[in-house]
Design a protein around this motif. Structure first.
Motif, PDB file in Angstrom:
ATOM      1  N   THR A  15       0.817  -1.205   0.000  1.00  0.00           N
ATOM      2  CA  THR A  15       0.000   0.000   0.000  1.00  0.00           C
ATOM      3  C   THR A  15       0.854   1.260   0.000  1.00  0.00           C
ATOM      4  O   THR A  15       0.354   2.341  -0.246  1.00  0.00           O
ATOM      5  N   TRP A  16       2.123   1.104   0.277  1.00  0.00           N
ATOM      6  CA  TRP A  16       3.011   2.274   0.323  1.00  0.00           C
ATOM      7  C   TRP A  16       3.594   2.539  -1.052  1.00  0.00           C
ATOM      8  O   TRP A  16       4.092   1.644  -1.703  1.00  0.00           O
ATOM      9  N   SER A  29       3.962   7.641   0.177  1.00  0.00           N
ATOM     10  CA  SER A  29       2.537   7.953   0.161  1.00  0.00           C
ATOM     11  C   SER A  29       1.737   6.693   0.421  1.00  0.00           C
ATOM     12  O   SER A  29       2.193   5.580   0.164  1.00  0.00           O
ATOM     13  N   ASP A  30       0.519   6.871   0.893  1.00  0.00           N
ATOM     14  CA  ASP A  30      -0.400   5.761   1.134  1.00  0.00           C
ATOM     15  C   ASP A  30      -1.219   5.547  -0.127  1.00  0.00           C
ATOM     16  O   ASP A  30      -2.076   6.355  -0.474  1.00  0.00           O
ATOM     17  N   SER A  32      -3.574   3.571  -0.724  1.00  0.00           N
ATOM     18  CA  SER A  32      -4.980   3.240  -0.536  1.00  0.00           C
ATOM     19  C   SER A  32      -5.861   4.481  -0.419  1.00  0.00           C
ATOM     20  O   SER A  32      -7.075   4.373  -0.389  1.00  0.00           O
ATOM     21  N   ARG A  33      -5.257   5.665  -0.375  1.00  0.00           N
ATOM     22  CA  ARG A  33      -6.027   6.907  -0.270  1.00  0.00           C
ATOM     23  C   ARG A  33      -6.089   7.614  -1.615  1.00  0.00           C
ATOM     24  O   ARG A  33      -5.240   7.413  -2.476  1.00  0.00           O
ATOM     25  N   LYS A  34      -7.095   8.477  -1.767  1.00  0.00           N
ATOM     26  CA  LYS A  34      -7.263   9.228  -3.016  1.00  0.00           C
ATOM     27  C   LYS A  34      -6.137  10.237  -3.196  1.00  0.00           C
ATOM     28  O   LYS A  34      -5.539  10.695  -2.229  1.00  0.00           O
ATOM     29  N   GLN A  35      -5.900  10.612  -4.443  1.00  0.00           N
ATOM     30  CA  GLN A  35      -4.841  11.589  -4.758  1.00  0.00           C
ATOM     31  C   GLN A  35      -5.091  12.926  -4.072  1.00  0.00           C
ATOM     32  O   GLN A  35      -4.156  13.635  -3.737  1.00  0.00           O
ATOM     33  N   ASP A  37      -6.529  13.421  -1.136  1.00  0.00           N
ATOM     34  CA  ASP A  37      -6.545  13.299   0.321  1.00  0.00           C
ATOM     35  C   ASP A  37      -5.208  13.770   0.891  1.00  0.00           C
ATOM     36  O   ASP A  37      -4.164  13.215   0.573  1.00  0.00           O
ATOM     37  N   ARG A  40      -2.743  11.304   2.462  1.00  0.00           N
ATOM     38  CA  ARG A  40      -2.042  10.355   1.590  1.00  0.00           C
ATOM     39  C   ARG A  40      -0.527  10.438   1.788  1.00  0.00           C
ATOM     40  O   ARG A  40       0.167   9.444   1.728  1.00  0.00           O
TER      41      ARG A  40
END
Length: 103
Positions: A15-16, A29-30, A32-35, A37, A40
């Motif tokens: 996920t990273w 960055s994460d 799994s989050r939206k661009q 967010d 992130r």
């Protein structure tokens, strides 16, 4: 002039996102989050003169360390912190220090 950094290792959690910013610098960055967010963005990583990685953590939960030998160790520590839910609240008081009256 273009500087190409070596391909960073991937975390087992996948996920990273480790994005090279130049020679010896990365952004984590994460995925799994939206661009859009702001949460992130997890951390900025810089390699110093001695070869160790210095991390600026930008969100919680995050590991308590800020220096690592390599990216694999950093990502493993990040996975562990997120799995454990390490999230020290900044609103709580630290450990009490005993105070004694003046002698």
């Amino acid at each position: 002039m273009t500087i190409a950094a070596p391909e960073p290792p991937r975390s087992n959690a996948a996920t990273w996102e480790v994005i090279p910013l130049g020679r010896g610098a990365w952004r984590i960055s994460d995925g799994s989050r939206k661009q859009t967010d702001p949460g992130r963005l997890v951390a900025y990583v810089d390699r110093n003169e001695t070869g160790t990685l210095e991390v600026l953590w930008l969100r919680s939960p995050c590991p308590t360390r800020s220096r690592y030998r390599n990216l694999e160790e950093l990502l493993a520590d990040l996975d562990t912190a997120v799995a454990a839910g390490v999230n020290p609240s900044r609103g709580t008081r630290p450990n009490e220090i005993p105070h004694f009256p003046p002698a």
